[in-house]
Enzyme design. Structure first.
Site, PDB file in Angstrom:
ATOM      1  N   LYS A   1       0.840  -1.202   0.000  1.00  0.00           N
ATOM      2  CA  LYS A   1       0.000   0.000   0.000  1.00  0.00           C
ATOM      3  C   LYS A   1       0.875   1.251   0.000  1.00  0.00           C
ATOM      4  CE  LYS A   1      -0.342   0.135   5.046  1.00  0.00           C
ATOM      5  NZ  LYS A   1      -1.233   0.227   6.213  1.00  0.00           N
TER       6      LYS A   1
ATOM      7  N   ARG B   1      -9.531   0.431  15.726  1.00  0.00           N
ATOM      8  CA  ARG B   1      -9.445   1.280  14.537  1.00  0.00           C
ATOM      9  C   ARG B   1     -10.535   0.867  13.567  1.00  0.00           C
ATOM     10  NH1 ARG B   1      -3.918   1.280  11.092  1.00  0.00           N
ATOM     11  NH2 ARG B   1      -4.569  -0.899  10.886  1.00  0.00           N
TER      12      ARG B   1
ATOM     13  N   HIS C   1      -5.438  -7.397  13.649  1.00  0.00           N
ATOM     14  CA  HIS C   1      -4.197  -6.625  13.553  1.00  0.00           C
ATOM     15  C   HIS C   1      -3.700  -6.276  14.947  1.00  0.00           C
ATOM     16  CE1 HIS C   1      -1.342  -4.235  11.258  1.00  0.00           C
ATOM     17  NE2 HIS C   1      -1.537  -3.209  12.070  1.00  0.00           N
TER      18      HIS C   1
ATOM     19  N   ARG D   1       1.810 -11.200   7.431  1.00  0.00           N
ATOM     20  CA  ARG D   1       1.412 -10.048   6.635  1.00  0.00           C
ATOM     21  C   ARG D   1       2.415  -8.890   6.814  1.00  0.00           C
ATOM     22  NH1 ARG D   1      -3.100  -9.746   9.157  1.00  0.00           N
ATOM     23  NH2 ARG D   1      -2.626  -7.793  10.214  1.00  0.00           N
TER      24      ARG D   1
ATOM     25  N   TYR E   1      16.518  31.280   4.572  1.00  0.00           N
ATOM     26  CA  TYR E   1      15.409  32.082   5.086  1.00  0.00           C
ATOM     27  C   TYR E   1      15.518  32.293   6.595  1.00  0.00           C
ATOM     28  CZ  TYR E   1      12.808  31.593   0.687  1.00  0.00           C
ATOM     29  OH  TYR E   1      12.399  31.651  -0.618  1.00  0.00           O
TER      30      TYR E   1
ATOM     31  N   CYS F   1      14.407  24.870   2.481  1.00  0.00           N
ATOM     32  CA  CYS F   1      13.499  25.589   1.580  1.00  0.00           C
ATOM     33  C   CYS F   1      12.652  24.590   0.794  1.00  0.00           C
ATOM     34  CB  CYS F   1      14.302  26.470   0.629  1.00  0.00           C
ATOM     35  SG  CYS F   1      15.526  27.516   1.429  1.00  0.00           S
ATOM     36  N   MET F   2      11.773  25.097  -0.039  1.00  0.00           N
ATOM     37  CA  MET F   2      10.893  24.220  -0.812  1.00  0.00           C
ATOM     38  C   MET F   2      11.675  23.327  -1.764  1.00  0.00           C
ATOM     39  SD  MET F   2       7.672  25.161  -3.294  1.00  0.00           S
ATOM     40  CE  MET F   2       6.694  25.864  -1.965  1.00  0.00           C
ATOM     41  N   ASP F   3      12.727  23.853  -2.369  1.00  0.00           N
ATOM     42  CA  ASP F   3      13.448  23.133  -3.411  1.00  0.00           C
ATOM     43  C   ASP F   3      14.920  22.914  -3.100  1.00  0.00           C
ATOM     44  OD1 ASP F   3      11.094  23.458  -5.221  1.00  0.00           O
ATOM     45  OD2 ASP F   3      11.701  25.556  -5.123  1.00  0.00           O
TER      46      ASP F   3
END
Length: 401
Positions: free
Chosen positions: A62, A161, A190, A246, A290, A337-339
Site C-alpha cells: 500500500k 481502529r 491486527h 502479513r 530564510y 526551503c521548498m526546493d
C-alpha cells in the site's frame, strides 16, 4: 543498460551484481533521485518467509509500496515468494491489476458500498467489517452470478481502529456464513503493539483472536485462512503466525523497532541521492537561508543541495539533520526551503557535482531512515512514505518489473 517505463520510472540493469553503480546517473535534469534495490525487496521477502511459521506470506504494498513504487515493489515481492499482496485502497489494487499482476490482492479497508462493483471487476479480494458494506457486496455478487465472492472478515481484537467489535462477532460470522453471495476465505485481525515485545496487550489480542476462531468453529463457520501478524509479529511472534503472515515495512528492509529483526537479515531497499549544485566559502559570522537562522561560527564551506520540503526533506530538519558528502556526515544548516537546503562541509574539499546521500551510505558514512525518524520524532514508515512524488525512482537489481 538503462530503460524508462511509461510512468517515467527508470531501471538500471546491474549485470547480476545487484549493487549500486558508483555514480548512478539521475533520470532527469535535476540531480535528485531515489534508488530502489528490487533484489533487496525480493531477498527480504524470501528471508521473512523462510523464518515464518506460517506457510503463506502476504506482502503489503500500500501507499505506493511505502514510497518505493507499488508495481515494482509488488513484482519484487512476488519474485521473492509472496503468495498474496495487500493494499489499503481499491484504486491501489486496480493499479497492480492494470500492470498485469495476477497474484491475489487483499484490499484491507472497505471502500464506500457504492464502489463494490469496481472492486469486483478488478478481481480484488475485499475485507469486510461492517454490515452495510457486507450487504452491498453480497447483493452485487448475487447480481453478477457465478461463484460466491471470497472475503476476509476483519475482527477488532483491541486496536479499535477498524474491524467488527467483539460484541458483534457472532452476528458478523453468521451473516457471512449464511450469505449466498459470499464465501469466507479468511478471518484476520491486527496487532496494536507487536513492536513492543513485552507489552501484555499482545497476549490479550492473541487470546481474543483465538477466541474468535473458536467462536467460528462453534458456529460451524468454514474459512480457509487466519492471519494476524504484521511485520513486527512476523519477526518475533512465531506462535501467532497461523496460516499467513502479513509483513509490510520489513519487506523494504526496515525494522518496526530497533533490534526487532533479530537473526532475520533485512536489507534496506531505498536510498536517496542528490548532488551538490553550488559550493561557497563563508566567513565566520555569515548567515544562511530564510530567516538567517544559522550563522557560521568559523570560516567554512557550505554546499547547496537541490532538494527541499516539496520533495520530502521536511522543514523540521532545519539545523538538525545530516547528509553524507565525500564519505562524511555533514550537518544541515539553515532553514530547509521548498526546493533546496544547505549543509556545512567545514574544510572538506566540496565541489559542485559531488554525490550526496540523503538516505544511504558512501564509504563508512551512512544516514538511515531511522536517523531521520529520530531527528523528526517520528517512525521510519513515515520517512520512506514521505519521499515526494517529484523525486524519480530509479530501479536497480535483477528482478524484472
Amino acid at each position: 543498460m538503462t530503460t524508462t517505463d511509461q510512468t517515467g520510472s527508470t531501471r538500471i540493469q546491474t549485470g547480476g551484481t545487484g549493487q549500486r553503480h558508483a555514480r548512478t546517473e539521475p533520470p532527469n535534469a535535476r540531480p535528485t533521485w531515489a534508488e530502489i534495490d528490487l533484489d533487496a525487496i525480493a531477498d527480504n521477502v524470501a528471508a521473512l518467509k523462510t523464518q515464518a511459521a506460517a506457510p503463506q506470506l502476504m506482502a503489503v504494498v500500500k501507499a505506493n509500496g511505502y514510497g518505493h513504487g507499488a508495481v515494482p515493489a509488488a513484482r519484487a515481492a512476488v519474485a521473492g515468494g509472496a503468495d498474496w499482496l495487500a493494499v489499503a485502497l481499491a484504486e491501489e489494487g486496480r493499479q497492480l491489476r492494470d500492470a498485469g499482476i495476477d497474484t491475489p490482492i487483499l484490499v484491507m479497508t472497505e471502500p464506500p458500498p457504492e464502489a463494490v462493483n469496481e472492486l469486483l471487476t478488478a478481481a480484488l479480494t475485499p475485507t469486510v467489517f461492517s454490515r452495510p458494506y457486507a450487504a452491498a457486496l453480497e447483493a452485487a455478487a448475487r447480481e453478477r452470478g457465478g461463484e460466491p465472492v471470497a472475503v476476509h472478515l476483519k475482527l477488532d481484537t483491541g486496536m479499535r481502529r477498524v474491524g467488527v467489535p467483539q460484541a458483534d462477532w457472532e452476528d458478523a460470522l453468521t451473516f457471512v456464513r449464511d450469505a449466498q453471495g459470499l464465501r469466507l476465505e479468511a478471518i484476520w485481525s491486527h496487532f496494536a503493539v507487536a513492536d513492543e515485545p513485552f507489552n501484555p496487550f499482545i497476549t490479550h489480542q492473541a487470546e481474543e483472536f483465538a477466541r474468535a476462531l473458536g467462536l467460528a468453529r462453534s458456529l460451524r463457520v468454514a474459512y480457509d485462512l487466519a492471519h494476524l501478524c504484521n511485520s513486527a509479529g512476523t519477526l518475533h511472534l512465531h506462535e501467532h503466525h497461523y496460516d499467513m503472515v502479513r509483513p509490510g515495512l520489513a519487506i523494504y528492509g526496515l525494522e518496526p523497532a530497533p533490534g526487532l529483526a533479530g537473526k532475520t537479515a533485512l536489507r534496506p531497499a531505498l536510498s536517496w541521492w542528490t548532488r551538490l549544485s553550488l559550493v561557497k566559502r563563508l566567513a565566520a559570522g555569515e548567515a544562511v537561508s530564510y530567516g538567517l537562522r544559522w550563522t557560521a561560527p568559523r570560516e567554512t564551506t557550505v554546499g547547496t543541495i537541490p532538494a527541499g520540503y516539496a520533495d520530502g526533506v521536511t522543514r523540521a530538519l532545519s539545523n538538525r539533520g545530516e547528509a553524507v558528502v565525500r564519505a562524511h556526515r555533514v550537518p544541515i544548516v539553515g532553514t530547509v526551503c521548498m526546493d533546496q537546503f544547505m549543509v556545512d562541509g567545514g574544510d572538506l574539499p566540496l565541489a559542485a557535482g559531488d554525490d550526496v546521500a540523503l538516505i544511504g551510505r558512501e564509504g563508512t558514512a551512512e544516514v538511515t531512515a531511522d536517523d531521520w525518524a529520530a531527528w523528526l520524532d517520528t517512525i521510519n514508515y513515515e520517512v520512506v512514505c514521505g519521499v515526494g512524488q517529484r523525486v524519480p525512482r530509479v530501479y536497480v537489481g535483477d528482478v524484472r518489473w
